[in-house]
Design an enzyme around this catalytic site. Structure first.
Site, PDB file in Angstrom:
ATOM      1  CB  SER A   2      -1.149   0.011   1.251  1.00 61.10           C
ATOM      2  OG  SER A   2      -1.663   1.262   1.215  1.00 61.10           O
ATOM      3  CE  LYS A  34     -11.606  -0.280  -2.021  1.00 58.85           C
ATOM      4  NZ  LYS A  34     -11.636   0.274  -3.397  1.00 58.85           N
TER       5      LYS A  34
END
Ligand code: ATR
Length: 273
Positions: A14, A65
């Protein structure tokens, strides 16, 4: 120092901690932002543990998500529309609000960074999965002349067009399979995950109007196969790095009330790819 993090699995790759550290330095905000690997079956527990440690907010990436959407006690309009959450805001009263900044990030990258207005344009969206669903509402808010959603599984594209049809003007939003895409488009967005496997959604080369913008949500050191295809047929190409930086700026705004400038951060990330 207020604490933020990004949850994902995997998470080592990330770039969000670098981006938010740069935004904090630029805006003078006092905060820390770290990566957190959540177990595949332990997302909610990881979020609650972070809140107990004093966490103020978090970003959420693959594969959490949808779970973040379920976990949030309140959702912003754009998170409801997306059906997914990439940004969590933790209230002092223990509340968890879910937001989705991916679509706003894409639109900001197209309109501000690429300098291409969406208003009055013909837009082709390739894909109808989570990534595509998150950008439909923010695109429609800019009043394109047409938004065609094309997908391998046509029924998924049709369901998206039905879900958002009432928000678009008459005849603006439609759906079809790749072989049935007709006409040329000013903006073509690849929201499929095909690039991950070096695949190409099988659209005709005629989809690119002269000077069209072709944007792939994926990014890497090399242009994706979709970007190569689009460039061969005259399009101006863009990868998903701008969208990444812009969705982070939107999340930073939601947490801190200030929207950072993105151009330098985008340039620095690009240099490191
Ligand atoms: P994401 O969260 O990245 O959107 P997703 O919800 O699994 O992931 O959706 C993946 C999207 O990429 C879908 O639109 C999928 O098409 P189908 O709905 O027909 O499965 C599309 N996709 C994945 N691989 C593809 C390929 N090789 N060619 C064309 N489309 C592909």
């Amino acid at each position: 120092m207020d604490k933020y993090c990004v949850f994902g699995n995997p998470i080592a790759h990330s770039k969000s901690p670098d981006i938010h550290a740069a935004y904090a330095a630029q805006t003078g905000q006092q905060l820390t932002y770290e990566k957190r690997l959540a177990p595949l079956d332990g997302f909610a527990a990881a979020v609650h543990a972070f809140i107990a440690e004093g966490g103020k907010g978090a970003n959420v990436t693959v594969p959490f998500k949808l779970e973040a959407h379920k976990l949030a006690g309140a959702l912003t309009v754009r998170a409801q529309a997306a059906g997914a959450v990439n940004t969590l805001i933790f209230g002092d009263d223990g509340s968890i609000t879910g937001d989705n900044t991916d679509g706003a990030g894409l639109v900001a990258d197209i309109v501000h960074n690429a300098g291409v207005p969406l208003a009055g344009k013909r837009v082709l969206l390739l894909g109808a999965g989570g990534a595509a669903r998150g950008v439909v509402l923010p695109i429609l808010e800019h009043r394109p002349a047409a938004l065609l959603i094309a997908n391998r599984t046509v029924a998924t594209a049709q369901a998206l067009a039905e879900q958002f049809g009432a928000l678009a003007g008459p005849g603006v939003l439609s759906a079809c399979g790749y072989a049935d895409v007709q006409g040329a488009f000013d903006i073509v967005i690849n929201a499929t995950s095909a690039s991950l496997n070096a695949d190409l959604p099988p659209v005709p080369a005629s989809v690119f109007a002269p000077g069209a913008l072709a944007l792939d949500m994926m990014y890497g050191a090399q242009p994706t196969v979709f970007m190569q295809f689009a460039a061969r047929h005259g399009a101006i190409v863009r990868d998903g790095l701008g969208m990444l930086v812009e969705q982070a700026a939107e999340a930073f705004l939601a947490w801190r009330g200030v929207r950072p400038h993105t151009a330098d951060v985008l340039q620095q990330l690009r240099a490191k790819l």
